[in-house]
Design a protein around this motif. Structure first.
Motif, PDB file in Angstrom:
ATOM      1  N   ARG A 283       9.223 128.982  32.150  1.00 51.36           N
ATOM      2  CA  ARG A 283       7.976 128.419  32.677  1.00 51.36           C
ATOM      3  C   ARG A 283       7.944 126.906  32.518  1.00 51.36           C
ATOM      4  NH1 ARG A 283       3.156 131.149  29.874  1.00 51.36           N
ATOM      5  NH2 ARG A 283       4.268 132.923  30.766  1.00 51.36           N
ATOM      6  N   TRP A 284       8.299 126.440  31.338  1.00 51.14           N
ATOM      7  CA  TRP A 284       8.290 124.986  31.110  1.00 51.14           C
ATOM      8  C   TRP A 284       9.388 124.295  31.911  1.00 51.14           C
ATOM      9  CZ3 TRP A 284       8.001 125.952  25.135  1.00 51.14           C
ATOM     10  CH2 TRP A 284       6.714 126.406  24.824  1.00 51.14           C
ATOM     11  N   GLY A 285      10.548 124.953  32.040  1.00 50.37           N
ATOM     12  CA  GLY A 285      11.622 124.369  32.843  1.00 50.37           C
ATOM     13  C   GLY A 285      11.252 124.270  34.310  1.00 50.37           C
ATOM     14  N   ALA A 286      10.617 125.319  34.844  1.00 48.62           N
ATOM     15  CA  ALA A 286      10.171 125.266  36.237  1.00 48.62           C
ATOM     16  C   ALA A 286       9.114 124.191  36.437  1.00 48.62           C
ATOM     17  CB  ALA A 286       9.632 126.631  36.649  1.00 48.62           C
ATOM     18  N   THR A 287       8.215 124.066  35.464  1.00 53.81           N
ATOM     19  CA  THR A 287       7.191 123.021  35.566  1.00 53.81           C
ATOM     20  C   THR A 287       7.822 121.634  35.528  1.00 53.81           C
ATOM     21  OG1 THR A 287       5.618 124.495  34.472  1.00 53.81           O
ATOM     22  CG2 THR A 287       5.064 122.157  34.548  1.00 53.81           C
ATOM     23  N   LEU A 288       8.786 121.443  34.627  1.00 52.21           N
ATOM     24  CA  LEU A 288       9.476 120.153  34.548  1.00 52.21           C
ATOM     25  C   LEU A 288      10.219 119.841  35.845  1.00 52.21           C
ATOM     26  CD1 LEU A 288      10.384 117.728  32.823  1.00 52.21           C
ATOM     27  CD2 LEU A 288      12.292 119.136  32.008  1.00 52.21           C
ATOM     28  N   THR A 289      10.843 120.852  36.424  1.00 51.59           N
ATOM     29  CA  THR A 289      11.559 120.657  37.685  1.00 51.59           C
ATOM     30  C   THR A 289      10.601 120.278  38.809  1.00 51.59           C
ATOM     31  OG1 THR A 289      13.182 122.309  36.966  1.00 51.59           O
ATOM     32  CG2 THR A 289      13.175 121.704  39.297  1.00 51.59           C
ATOM     33  N   LEU A 290       9.467 120.930  38.871  1.00 51.93           N
ATOM     34  CA  LEU A 290       8.482 120.605  39.903  1.00 51.93           C
ATOM     35  C   LEU A 290       7.968 119.174  39.755  1.00 51.93           C
ATOM     36  CD1 LEU A 290       6.422 123.928  40.060  1.00 51.93           C
ATOM     37  CD2 LEU A 290       8.002 123.026  41.797  1.00 51.93           C
ATOM     38  N   LEU A 291       7.732 118.756  38.524  1.00 50.86           N
ATOM     39  CA  LEU A 291       7.257 117.386  38.309  1.00 50.86           C
ATOM     40  C   LEU A 291       8.309 116.365  38.731  1.00 50.86           C
ATOM     41  CD1 LEU A 291       5.463 117.749  34.838  1.00 50.86           C
ATOM     42  CD2 LEU A 291       4.418 117.568  37.108  1.00 50.86           C
ATOM     43  N   ALA A 292       9.570 116.606  38.344  1.00 46.42           N
ATOM     44  CA  ALA A 292      10.643 115.683  38.720  1.00 46.42           C
ATOM     45  C   ALA A 292      10.835 115.651  40.239  1.00 46.42           C
ATOM     46  CB  ALA A 292      11.944 116.081  38.027  1.00 46.42           C
ATOM     47  N   ALA A 293      10.805 116.821  40.870  1.00 52.81           N
ATOM     48  CA  ALA A 293      10.957 116.868  42.325  1.00 52.81           C
ATOM     49  C   ALA A 293       9.793 116.180  43.026  1.00 52.81           C
ATOM     50  CB  ALA A 293      11.079 118.316  42.782  1.00 52.81           C
ATOM     51  N   ALA A 294       8.594 116.328  42.480  1.00 51.25           N
ATOM     52  CA  ALA A 294       7.432 115.674  43.082  1.00 51.25           C
ATOM     53  C   ALA A 294       7.548 114.153  43.002  1.00 51.25           C
ATOM     54  CB  ALA A 294       6.158 116.154  42.391  1.00 51.25           C
ATOM     55  N   VAL A 295       8.019 113.650  41.876  1.00 50.10           N
ATOM     56  CA  VAL A 295       8.184 112.190  41.729  1.00 50.10           C
ATOM     57  C   VAL A 295       9.226 111.671  42.708  1.00 50.10           C
ATOM     58  CG1 VAL A 295       8.938 110.378  40.154  1.00 50.10           C
ATOM     59  CG2 VAL A 295       7.415 112.173  39.334  1.00 50.10           C
ATOM     60  N   LEU A 296      10.360 112.357  42.805  1.00 52.64           N
ATOM     61  CA  LEU A 296      11.402 111.918  43.737  1.00 52.64           C
ATOM     62  C   LEU A 296      10.945 112.029  45.190  1.00 52.64           C
ATOM     63  CD1 LEU A 296      14.569 113.501  42.057  1.00 52.64           C
ATOM     64  CD2 LEU A 296      13.778 111.123  41.947  1.00 52.64           C
ATOM     65  N   ALA A 297      10.183 113.051  45.507  1.00 49.58           N
ATOM     66  CA  ALA A 297       9.690 113.202  46.873  1.00 49.58           C
ATOM     67  C   ALA A 297       8.729 112.086  47.242  1.00 49.58           C
ATOM     68  CB  ALA A 297       9.011 114.561  47.028  1.00 49.58           C
ATOM     69  N   VAL A 298       7.876 111.701  46.310  1.00 41.21           N
ATOM     70  CA  VAL A 298       6.946 110.598  46.578  1.00 41.21           C
ATOM     71  C   VAL A 298       7.701 109.300  46.809  1.00 41.21           C
ATOM     72  CG1 VAL A 298       5.129 109.188  45.550  1.00 41.21           C
ATOM     73  CG2 VAL A 298       5.018 111.680  45.380  1.00 41.21           C
ATOM     74  N   LEU A 299       8.724 109.031  45.999  1.00 34.03           N
ATOM     75  CA  LEU A 299       9.520 107.822  46.174  1.00 34.03           C
ATOM     76  C   LEU A 299      10.246 107.827  47.514  1.00 34.03           C
ATOM     77  CD1 LEU A 299      11.031 107.414  42.582  1.00 34.03           C
ATOM     78  CD2 LEU A 299       9.109 106.173  43.596  1.00 34.03           C
ATOM     79  N   ALA A 300      10.762 108.984  47.923  1.00 33.81           N
ATOM     80  CA  ALA A 300      11.474 109.069  49.196  1.00 33.81           C
ATOM     81  C   ALA A 300      10.543 108.884  50.381  1.00 33.81           C
ATOM     82  CB  ALA A 300      12.207 110.401  49.292  1.00 33.81           C
ATOM     83  N   VAL A 301       9.334 109.433  50.296  1.00 40.65           N
ATOM     84  CA  VAL A 301       8.386 109.293  51.398  1.00 40.65           C
ATOM     85  C   VAL A 301       7.891 107.860  51.520  1.00 40.65           C
ATOM     86  CG1 VAL A 301       6.095 109.995  52.196  1.00 40.65           C
ATOM     87  CG2 VAL A 301       7.703 111.716  51.341  1.00 40.65           C
ATOM     88  N   LEU A 302       7.667 107.204  50.413  1.00 39.42           N
ATOM     89  CA  LEU A 302       7.176 105.831  50.457  1.00 39.42           C
ATOM     90  C   LEU A 302       8.191 104.866  51.066  1.00 39.42           C
ATOM     91  CD1 LEU A 302       5.359 105.547  46.997  1.00 39.42           C
ATOM     92  CD2 LEU A 302       4.352 105.910  49.257  1.00 39.42           C
ATOM     93  N   GLY A 303       9.454 105.143  50.920  1.00 40.63           N
ATOM     94  CA  GLY A 303      10.474 104.275  51.513  1.00 40.63           C
ATOM     95  C   GLY A 303      11.837 104.917  51.405  1.00 40.63           C
TER      96      GLY A 303
END
Length: 379
Positions: A283-303
């Motif tokens: 559960r914690w690993g999946a949550t950590l993965t989602l947070l990391a993926a969300a941060v990278l996705a935001v950076l990719a969308v912004l530029g």
């Protein structure tokens, strides 16, 4: 019974049981008020050799007359020991008086003892009284999960292993001939090659590059790929960059495999009967993965261009990953390809993380109920 008074012809028990108003009743009342009844009772003893205290040395009892054993009077324990047989000449009331109490008092004492035993039994079964705090944490209850040192290490390992395992699986899924087939033939709007490569040419030559990333061959594998005119497809700079990419991907695969193998071992250990289970780490690993993926996705969308450049600058040396538009790597893998690859990797990680997060909650309620039932049985 020895007495000097000729008026008291009746024995002591007759005077106590009689309800008349004659002189004997008055004498009995006087005796009871002055405590002489204890003296007379002490003197009346036809079943024991010990006569007890005499009138010259009266003994008074301060205990309640109905208390079991306490109001037996002086020497009562010697005269009527527990379990002795009642003589046939005495009635039940007389035997109760000689035993130091009444039948009602003995019944009340027996009832109190029964009630006390019942209360203790109920408290033992419950494990604690209503006003006591919960002591279940201080008892080693069978079936209870406890976090030991290995449990903590295993949970942390699984938590950190989940992102690497999912990233390795996602990259391996994209670095495949199936993804190339989708991009070159079925991807709507995929840009064409301005220098003459068809979709079949891209699929043919691009498969060499993808196969090189996943096989155990050296860089000569790409050096041997030539065009129909015999000219090598990839320049030495392109081959060197592909070697760097292969090293990075191979490292990711290796970390993912090690993390998965050790994670399975820890998962088996955590899944023992008294273990905490592996759902916490997942559960914690999946949550950590989602947070990391969300941060990278935001950076990719912004530029996207800035994100792509920053990614290469982080893992590769400057000047080793930039090529001309007519180089083979740019013709085979344009910018649109890398954008689609990033979206595919992110989607795979997102779906896998959500699936693991959902699985981590399945069975948690039933296991919690089973532990509560075990704790209730042990109390």
């Amino acid at each position: 019974m020895a007495t000097d008074d000729s008026k008291n012809s009746d024995d002591l028990l007759s005077r106590r049981l009689s309800s008349g108003t004659g002189p004997s009743s008055a004498a009995s009342a006087d005796d009871r008020s002055s405590g002489s009844h204890l003296e007379d009772t002490q003197a009346f003893d036809t079943f024991h050799d010990d006569p007890g205290p005499t009138r010259e040395t009266p003994v008074r009892s301060t205990s309640a007359p109905d208390s079991a054993g306490a109001a037996a009077g002086p020497g009562g324990a010697d005269r009527a020991p527990a379990g002795s047989e009642k003589p046939s000449l005495l009635s039940d009331e007389e035997w109760a008086l000689l035993g130091g109490g009444t039948a009602a008092g003995a019944g009340a004492a027996a009832g109190g003892a029964t009630a006390t035993a019942g209360t203790k039994g109920a408290k033992t079964k419950k494990g604690r009284s209503a006003g006591d705090p919960d002591r279940s944490r201080d008892v080693d209850v069978p079936g209870r999960s406890r976090f030991g040192v290995l449990d903590v290490i295993g949970t942390i390992w699984i938590t950190l292993a989940v992102p690497f395992v999912l990233a390795a699986l996602a990259v391996r899924s994209v670095a495949s001939g199936l993804f190339l087939l989708f991009e070159y033939r079925y991807r709507p709007g995929f840009p064409a090659d301005d220098y003459g490569f068809t979709a079949d040419d891209r699929l043919h030559y691009g498969s060499y590059a993808v196969d090189y990333l996943n096989n155990m061959d050296s860089s000569r594998y790409l050096a041997d790929v030539v065009l129909p005119n015999g000219v090598p497809l990839f320049a030495p700079e392109e081959i060197a960059h592909m070697a760097d990419v292969k090293s990075l991907i191979s490292l990711l695969y290796l970390v993912g495999v090690i993390a998965a193998i050790v994670g399975v071992v820890f998962a088996l250990y955590l899944s023992r009967r008294t273990g905490p289970g592996m759902r916490h780490g997942i559960r914690w690993g999946a949550t950590l993965t989602l947070l990391a993926a969300a941060v990278l996705a935001v950076l990719a969308v912004l530029g996207w261009d800035r994100f792509f450049t920053g990614f290469h600058a982080l893992f590769f040396e400057q000047g080793t990953w930039q090529f001309y538009l007519d180089d083979a790597l740019i013709r085979l893998f344009p910018a649109q390809f890398w954008m689609d690859a990033g979206i595919a990797v992110g989607a795979i990680i997102l779906l896998a993380s959500l699936l693991l997060l959902l699985l981590s909650f399945i069975g948690a309620g039933s296991r919690r109920k089973a532990r509560k039932a075990e704790r209730a049985d042990t109390r």
